[in-house]
Design a protein around this motif. Sequence first.
Motif, mmCIF file in Angstrom:
data_model
loop_
_atom_site.group_PDB
_atom_site.id
_atom_site.type_symbol
_atom_site.label_atom_id
_atom_site.label_comp_id
_atom_site.label_asym_id
_atom_site.label_seq_id
_atom_site.Cartn_x
_atom_site.Cartn_y
_atom_site.Cartn_z
ATOM 1 N N ARG A 171 0.860 -1.181 0.000
ATOM 2 C CA ARG A 171 0.000 0.000 0.000
ATOM 3 C C ARG A 171 0.898 1.234 0.000
ATOM 4 O O ARG A 171 1.632 1.487 0.961
ATOM 5 C CB ARG A 171 -0.933 0.010 1.212
ATOM 6 C CG ARG A 171 -1.859 -1.208 1.265
ATOM 7 C CD ARG A 171 -2.749 -1.234 2.508
ATOM 8 N NE ARG A 171 -3.740 -0.163 2.481
ATOM 9 C CZ ARG A 171 -3.783 0.841 3.337
ATOM 10 N NH1 ARG A 171 -2.869 0.940 4.292
ATOM 11 N NH2 ARG A 171 -4.737 1.752 3.259
ATOM 12 N N CYS A 172 0.861 1.970 -1.100
ATOM 13 C CA CYS A 172 1.743 3.126 -1.223
ATOM 14 C C CYS A 172 1.237 4.067 -2.313
ATOM 15 O O CYS A 172 0.441 3.679 -3.175
ATOM 16 C CB CYS A 172 3.179 2.696 -1.535
ATOM 17 S SG CYS A 172 3.352 1.774 -3.074
ATOM 18 N N VAL A 173 1.717 5.315 -2.245
ATOM 19 C CA VAL A 173 1.468 6.314 -3.289
ATOM 20 C C VAL A 173 2.825 6.915 -3.631
ATOM 21 O O VAL A 173 3.493 7.495 -2.769
ATOM 22 C CB VAL A 173 0.492 7.406 -2.820
ATOM 23 C CG1 VAL A 173 0.267 8.423 -3.940
ATOM 24 C CG2 VAL A 173 -0.833 6.797 -2.373
ATOM 25 N N VAL A 174 3.233 6.760 -4.894
ATOM 26 C CA VAL A 174 4.576 7.147 -5.330
ATOM 27 C C VAL A 174 4.478 8.147 -6.471
ATOM 28 O O VAL A 174 3.744 7.938 -7.440
ATOM 29 C CB VAL A 174 5.380 5.911 -5.789
ATOM 30 C CG1 VAL A 174 6.807 6.316 -6.170
ATOM 31 C CG2 VAL A 174 5.398 4.839 -4.706
ATOM 32 N N ASP A 175 5.235 9.218 -6.365
ATOM 33 C CA ASP A 175 5.318 10.233 -7.418
ATOM 34 C C ASP A 175 6.573 9.965 -8.238
ATOM 35 O O ASP A 175 7.646 9.701 -7.678
ATOM 36 C CB ASP A 175 5.385 11.622 -6.781
ATOM 37 C CG ASP A 175 5.261 12.752 -7.800
ATOM 38 O OD1 ASP A 175 5.111 12.473 -9.000
ATOM 39 O OD2 ASP A 175 5.307 13.929 -7.374
ATOM 40 N N GLY A 176 6.431 10.022 -9.560
ATOM 41 C CA GLY A 176 7.598 9.770 -10.391
ATOM 42 C C GLY A 176 7.331 10.033 -11.850
ATOM 43 O O GLY A 176 6.440 10.793 -12.216
ATOM 44 N N GLU A 177 8.116 9.391 -12.688
ATOM 45 C CA GLU A 177 8.058 9.614 -14.131
ATOM 46 C C GLU A 177 8.119 8.265 -14.833
ATOM 47 O O GLU A 177 8.978 7.438 -14.543
ATOM 48 C CB GLU A 177 9.246 10.480 -14.558
ATOM 49 C CG GLU A 177 9.056 11.168 -15.868
ATOM 50 C CD GLU A 177 8.696 12.642 -15.708
ATOM 51 O OE1 GLU A 177 8.573 13.315 -16.724
ATOM 52 O OE2 GLU A 177 8.531 13.103 -14.563
ATOM 53 N N ILE A 178 7.189 8.051 -15.762
ATOM 54 C CA ILE A 178 7.261 6.887 -16.627
ATOM 55 C C ILE A 178 8.148 7.243 -17.811
ATOM 56 O O ILE A 178 7.941 8.261 -18.473
ATOM 57 C CB ILE A 178 5.869 6.447 -17.106
ATOM 58 C CG1 ILE A 178 5.047 5.919 -15.930
ATOM 59 C CG2 ILE A 178 5.985 5.369 -18.186
ATOM 60 C CD1 ILE A 178 3.622 5.522 -16.293
ATOM 61 N N VAL A 179 9.150 6.408 -18.084
ATOM 62 C CA VAL A 179 10.087 6.668 -19.169
ATOM 63 C C VAL A 179 10.280 5.404 -19.995
ATOM 64 O O VAL A 179 9.987 4.294 -19.537
ATOM 65 C CB VAL A 179 11.459 7.150 -18.632
ATOM 66 C CG1 VAL A 179 11.314 8.415 -17.803
ATOM 67 C CG2 VAL A 179 12.150 6.049 -17.820
ATOM 68 N N ILE A 180 10.779 5.591 -21.198
ATOM 69 C CA ILE A 180 11.242 4.482 -22.028
ATOM 70 C C ILE A 180 12.669 4.794 -22.435
ATOM 71 O O ILE A 180 12.981 5.914 -22.860
ATOM 72 C CB ILE A 180 10.358 4.274 -23.272
ATOM 73 C CG1 ILE A 180 9.002 3.687 -22.856
ATOM 74 C CG2 ILE A 180 11.037 3.351 -24.283
ATOM 75 C CD1 ILE A 180 8.046 3.457 -24.005
#
Length: 358
Positions: free
Chosen positions: A72-81
Motif C-alpha cells: 500500500r503506497c502512493v509514489v510520485d515519479g516519471e514513466i520513461v522508455i
Amino acid sequence: MDLPVPPPVSPMLAKSVDAIPPGASYEPKWDGFRTILFRDGDEVELGSRNERPMTRYFPEVVAAAVAELPPRCVVDGEIVIATAARLDFEALQLRLHPAASRVRMLAAQTPAQFIAFDLLALGDQDLTGLPFSERRAALERALSTAGPTFHVTPATTDLALARRWFDEFEGAGLDGVIAKPLELTYQPDKRVMFKVKHRRTADCVVAGYRLHKSGADAVGSLLLGLYDEDGSLASVGVIGAFPMATRHALFTELQPLVMTFEGHPWNWAAHMADRDTTRRYEGGSRWNAGKDLSFVPLRPERVVEVRYDHMEGRRFRHTAQFNRWRPDRDPASCTFAQLEQPATFDLGDIVPGLCTSP
C-alpha cells in the motif's frame, strides 16, 4: 482504493529559474510522463499530471508495481522508455494508443520503467506533511529492493555535483535539474520546487501557420522548419505564444506568402489518415486525437529566431518560444548543423540497472 492519500492527486510542480539554487536536494529532470502511482494490494492506478488515468496504456508497469512495490503506497515519479542507452520520448508517445492489442504489443516491444522521486503515502501513513528530506529517506527504504522496472532517482545536496549533472546528463536524454528545498512539504498543484533547463536559440524557416481557435483573422501558431543536408525542409515544431494583437498583425503580414500545397515541401494531406505518422512527425497530439492538423502553407521565405531547450529526435521537445525575426538570414542557411549536440551519456551510469529496450 482505501489509501491515506486517495486518487486523484495533482502532482507538485516546479517553477523555472535561471540558475541552480543553493541549499536544496537536487535530482536529474527526467523527460517522460509525470505519474502518481497508487497501489492498494492488487489494485494499481496511474494518474497523469492532469489527473487523466494512464493505467490502460502501461500494463507492464501495473504488473511490476504489484511485484516490486510495498502493498500500500502512493509514489510520485516519471514513466520513461529507454532505448539505445538514452530516453526516447517519441517511443513513449506511441504508447498512448486507443487499441488494446496495440498497447499489449508495444508493452512487450518497448517496455516502460518508472523513476520514483517522492513518496506520498506508505501503509496507513500520509507522508505529504513531512519535509522532503524525510520523504526521500522513506522512499529509499520503501523501494530498496525494487527493480527492474522501478528505480529511485539519484539525489544529492552537493551543488557542484548538481551542476555537473546539468552539463552531462543531457546526453542521455534528460533535460535539466530539479531543486527541492529540504523542508518542503508535498503541495499538490503548487509550483514550489525549482527547475533549471537548457536554453538555446535556433534560426528556423516559417513554412506555414494554423489559424487561431477563435476563428478570427488571427494566427494561432507558426510552423517551423530546418533544412536537411539533402535540401529537404523538415518540420521541427511550432511557436504560438503571441498577444492577440500580434496574432492579427501576423495574419495580415503573412498573406502575401500564402501558397497552394502544390510545390510546398509539406504536403501532409496524404498522411492525414495515418494518425501515428501525423502525430510523430507533424506535431499532432495523442491527448487530443481529434485535433485539427491542417495548416495554411507559406512560401518558406521568412526566418525567425526561437528559444528551445532540447531536441527529441528531429523536433523541438517542447513548444519553442519566439525570440526575434531574422530578415538578415537566408532561409537556406537554416539547417540542423546550427544545433548544439550534447555529448553522449549512458543512462546506466545515472541509474544502475535501468533497463533499455532494443
